[in-house]
Design an enzyme around this catalytic site. Structure first.
Site, mmCIF file in Angstrom:
data_model
loop_
_atom_site.group_PDB
_atom_site.id
_atom_site.type_symbol
_atom_site.label_atom_id
_atom_site.label_comp_id
_atom_site.label_asym_id
_atom_site.label_seq_id
_atom_site.Cartn_x
_atom_site.Cartn_y
_atom_site.Cartn_z
ATOM 1 N N ARG A 38 22.489 -13.297 -61.942
ATOM 2 C CA ARG A 38 23.702 -13.336 -61.113
ATOM 3 C C ARG A 38 24.875 -13.985 -61.836
ATOM 4 N NH1 ARG A 38 21.091 -14.498 -55.155
ATOM 5 N NH2 ARG A 38 20.871 -12.293 -54.622
ATOM 6 N N LYS A 199 9.592 -5.260 -43.638
ATOM 7 C CA LYS A 199 9.989 -5.139 -42.233
ATOM 8 C C LYS A 199 10.803 -3.895 -41.926
ATOM 9 C CE LYS A 199 10.820 -10.024 -41.327
ATOM 10 N NZ LYS A 199 12.052 -10.742 -41.035
ATOM 11 N N GLY A 352 16.384 -7.343 -53.235
ATOM 12 C CA GLY A 352 16.006 -8.359 -54.208
ATOM 13 C C GLY A 352 14.638 -8.110 -54.822
ATOM 14 N N GLY A 375 20.896 -8.168 -48.754
ATOM 15 C CA GLY A 375 21.415 -7.994 -47.392
ATOM 16 C C GLY A 375 22.742 -7.259 -47.367
HETATM 17 P P1 ADP Z 1 13.480 -5.839 -50.911
HETATM 18 O O1 ADP Z 1 13.771 -7.287 -51.232
HETATM 19 O O2 ADP Z 1 13.396 -4.982 -52.143
HETATM 20 O O3 ADP Z 1 14.419 -5.286 -49.881
HETATM 21 P P2 ADP Z 1 11.528 -6.569 -48.940
HETATM 22 O O4 ADP Z 1 12.003 -7.981 -48.979
HETATM 23 O O5 ADP Z 1 11.811 -5.770 -47.729
HETATM 24 O O6 ADP Z 1 12.027 -5.785 -50.243
HETATM 25 O O7 ADP Z 1 9.940 -6.541 -49.105
HETATM 26 C C1 ADP Z 1 9.286 -7.101 -50.198
HETATM 27 C C2 ADP Z 1 7.962 -7.680 -49.798
HETATM 28 O O8 ADP Z 1 7.176 -6.732 -49.113
HETATM 29 C C3 ADP Z 1 7.174 -8.107 -51.003
HETATM 30 O O9 ADP Z 1 7.012 -9.513 -50.967
HETATM 31 C C4 ADP Z 1 5.833 -7.395 -50.827
HETATM 32 O O10 ADP Z 1 4.732 -8.230 -51.091
HETATM 33 C C5 ADP Z 1 5.843 -7.042 -49.371
HETATM 34 N N1 ADP Z 1 4.947 -5.918 -49.101
HETATM 35 C C6 ADP Z 1 5.095 -4.645 -49.503
HETATM 36 N N2 ADP Z 1 4.062 -3.899 -49.092
HETATM 37 C C7 ADP Z 1 3.232 -4.715 -48.408
HETATM 38 C C8 ADP Z 1 1.996 -4.530 -47.711
HETATM 39 N N3 ADP Z 1 1.414 -3.343 -47.654
HETATM 40 N N4 ADP Z 1 1.460 -5.608 -47.100
HETATM 41 C C9 ADP Z 1 2.055 -6.813 -47.161
HETATM 42 N N5 ADP Z 1 3.217 -7.040 -47.781
HETATM 43 C C10 ADP Z 1 3.798 -6.015 -48.402
HETATM 44 MG MG MG Z 2 13.262 -9.128 -50.167
#
Ligand code: ADP
Ligand code: MG
Length: 395
Positions: A38, A199, A352, A375
Site C-alpha cells: 500500500r 460471506k 484483500g 470494501g
Molecule cells: P476477499 O478478501 O478476497 O474478498 P473474503 O474475505 O470474502 O475474500 O474471503 C476470504 C476467506 O474465505 C479466506 O480466509 C478463506 O479461508 C475463506 N474461505 C473460502 N472458502 C472457504 C470454505 N469453503 N470454508 C471456510 N472458509 C473459506
Molecule cells: Mg477478506
C-alpha cells in the site's frame, strides 16, 4: 461512472502544501512494516507532487485505535519505510493535529514530507467531525485523496476535509476508479465474474449488479454453501451464513429471469475441521456428509472455471475458491489464479484475500489490475457512490 473528478495532475501545486490522504493501513510485525504494497501504491502521487514543487502533509489511519492514542499503532514504522522507499527523510508529526503539528506543516519546504500520526487516534475521524476536518484542512492549501481503500468511508480525512479545501483525486484513486469502472461500463465480452470467499452478505450487492451485466457468474468459496442450502442440498459442517441462504435463493431466482449463467461447484474437497492437518477427502458431487465440511471446490469445478476464464474478454475475480491459507485446500484457488494470470482477456482482482492469494502464488504481476481496496472496490462495483470520491471537485 466515467471519471468526472478533478485530478491532481491538473492541479496547480508548485509552492503549495498538499494535504494528501493515503492508505497506509499496512500490516505490522514487531514494529516493522511486513507488507509495503500500500505504501508503494501511493508513491506515484507523492513523487508527482514533490517533482512539481509541492510540500506534502500525509495522513492515514492504521488499524483501529478507536479514537485513542495506541502506541503500537503509531505511524513511526510507516514513516521509516516510506523514507527508505523515497530515499528522503520523512518527518513524523507528534500528533494528528494541534499547534505543534501546524507549525511543523508551515515550516515545510518544497519537496519535504510530514506524515501525521494515525488519524484514528482522533475520535472525530470516524465521526466525520467538522472540527477535526477543519483542523486537518488548516495543514494544507489543497487536498488530495489517494486512499482508495478508505474512499467508501465518510470520515473527516476522507470526505469532511474537502469541505474546507479544494479536493483532487490522487493517481491511485483515479486509476482504481478507471480500471474498476471499465469492468462495469464497457467490458470486453464475455464478462465472467468469479466470486468466492466467506460471506454471501458481503457480496450480494455485487451478485445483484452483475446478474444484470455479466455473462457468467462462477461461485466458489464458502459462499457456495448458502446457495446449496437454498437448493435443499445438505452441507454438513460447512461454513454457512444463515442470512445468506435467503439472499442466495433470490439470486438463483433472478439469474433464471435475467438470463445470466450463475454456476455453482460440481465437486468439493472436504475436511473434518478448519485445519491443515485435518483428514481430507474429495467428493465428485456437492452433498456434504455429516461430520465433514467443504473447504475447497473440487478439481472438476476448478478446471471448468479455468476454461471459462480462458475464453473471457474480461475477468473480475473477488474471493478465494477455498480455504487457501491451508495448503491442502489451496488447489482450486491456485488453479483459478493461474488461469487468471494466463488469461488473454482483461483481468481485474478485488478483495484483500484474493490479492493475497495471487501474491502468495507469485502471480501478482500477471494480472491487469489488482485493486488496493477490498470494501471500497465492492461498493464501487455494486454501483454505490463513494463519499471519498463524491467530496472531490468535479473535473
Ligand atoms: P476477499 O478478501 O478476497 O474478498 P473474503 O474475505 O470474502 O475474500 O474471503 C476470504 C476467506 O474465505 C479466506 O480466509 C478463506 O479461508 C475463506 N474461505 C473460502 N472458502 C472457504 C470454505 N469453503 N470454508 C471456510 N472458509 C473459506
Ligand atoms: Mg477478506
Amino acid at each position: 461512472m466515467s471519471f468526472a473528478k478533478a485530478s491532481v495532475r491538473d492541479a496547480e501545486v508548485a509552492g503549495k502544501r498538499a494535504l494528501v490522504r493515503v492508505d497506509f493501513n499496512v500490516p505490522l510485525d514487531g514494529g516493522r512494516v511486513s507488507d509495503d504494497t500500500r505504501i508503494r501504491a501511493a508513491l506515484p502521487t507523492i513523487e508527482s507532487l514533490r517533482e512539481r514543487g509541492a510540500a506534502l502533509v500525509l495522513v492515514s489511519h492504521l488499524g483501529r485505535p478507536k479514537g485513542q492514542v495506541v502506541p503500537e499503532l503509531s505511524m513511526a514504522p510507516v514513516a521509516e519505510r516510506l523514507s527508505e522507499l523515497l530515499g528522503v527523510s520523512v518527518k513524523l508529526a507528534p500528533a494528528v493535529v494541534g499547534d505543534e503539528v501546524k507549525a511543523q506543516a508551515e515550516s515545510l519546504d518544497a519537496g519535504e514530507i510530514l506524515l501525521l500520526e494515525n488519524v484514528r487516534y482522533e475520535p472525530g475521524e470516524t465521526e466525520n467531525d467538522p472540527r477535526l476536518a477543519e483542523q486537518l484542512a488548516a495543514l494544507g492549501d489543497l487536498y488530495v485523496n489517494d486512499a482508495f481503500g478508505a474512499a467508501h468511508r465518510a470520515h473527516a480525512s476522507t470526505a469532511g476535509v474537502a469541505e474546507y479545501l479544494p479536493g483532487y483525486a490522487g493517481l491511485l484513486l483515479e486509476r482504481e476508479l478507471t480500471e474498476l469502472g471499465k469492468v462495469v461500463e464497457a467490458p470486453a465480452r464475455p464478462l465472467i465474474v468469479i466470486l468466492g470467499g466467506a460471506k454471501v452478505s458481503d457480496k450480494v450487492g455485487v451478485i445483484d449488479r452483475f446478474l444484470e451485466i455479466a455473462d457468467e457468474i462462477l461461485i466458489g468459496g464458502a459462499m457456495c454453501f448458502s446457495f446449496f442450502r437454498a437448493q435443499g442440498i445438505p452441507t454438513g459442517n460447512s461454513l454457512v451464513e444463515e442470512q445468506g441462504i435467503e439472499l442466495a435463493r433470490k439470486a438463483l431466482e433472478r439469474a433464471g429471469s435475467v438470463g445470466c449463467d450463475l454456476r455453482l461447484p460440481l465437486d468439493l474437497v472436504l475436511g473434518r475441521e478448519f485445519d491443515a492437518a485435518t483428514e481430507r477427502r474429495e467428493i465428485d458431487g456437492v452433498e456434504v456428509p455429516d461430520g465433514w465440511m467443504g473447504l475447497d471446490v473440487g478439481p472438476r469445478t476448478a478446471a471448468s472455471y479455468a476454461e471459462a476464464i480462458g475464453r473471457a474478454g474480461t475477468v473480475l475475480w473477488n474471493g478465494p475458491m477455498g480455504a487457501f491459507e491451508l495448503e491442502p485446500f489451496a488447489a482450486s484457488t491456485r488453479t483459478v489464479a493461474e488461469a487468471v494470470a494466463a488469461a488473454p482477456g482483461t483481468t481485474v482482482i478485488g478483495g484483500g484475500d484474493s490479492v493475497a492469494a495471487l501474491q502468495q502464488f507469485g502471480l501478482g504481476e500477471k494480472v491487469d489490475w489488482l485493486s488496493t481496496g477490498g470494501g471500497a472496490s465492492l461498493e464501487l462495483l455494486e454501483g454505490k457512490k463513494l463519499p471519498g470520491v463524491e467530496a472531490l471537485r468535479d473535473a
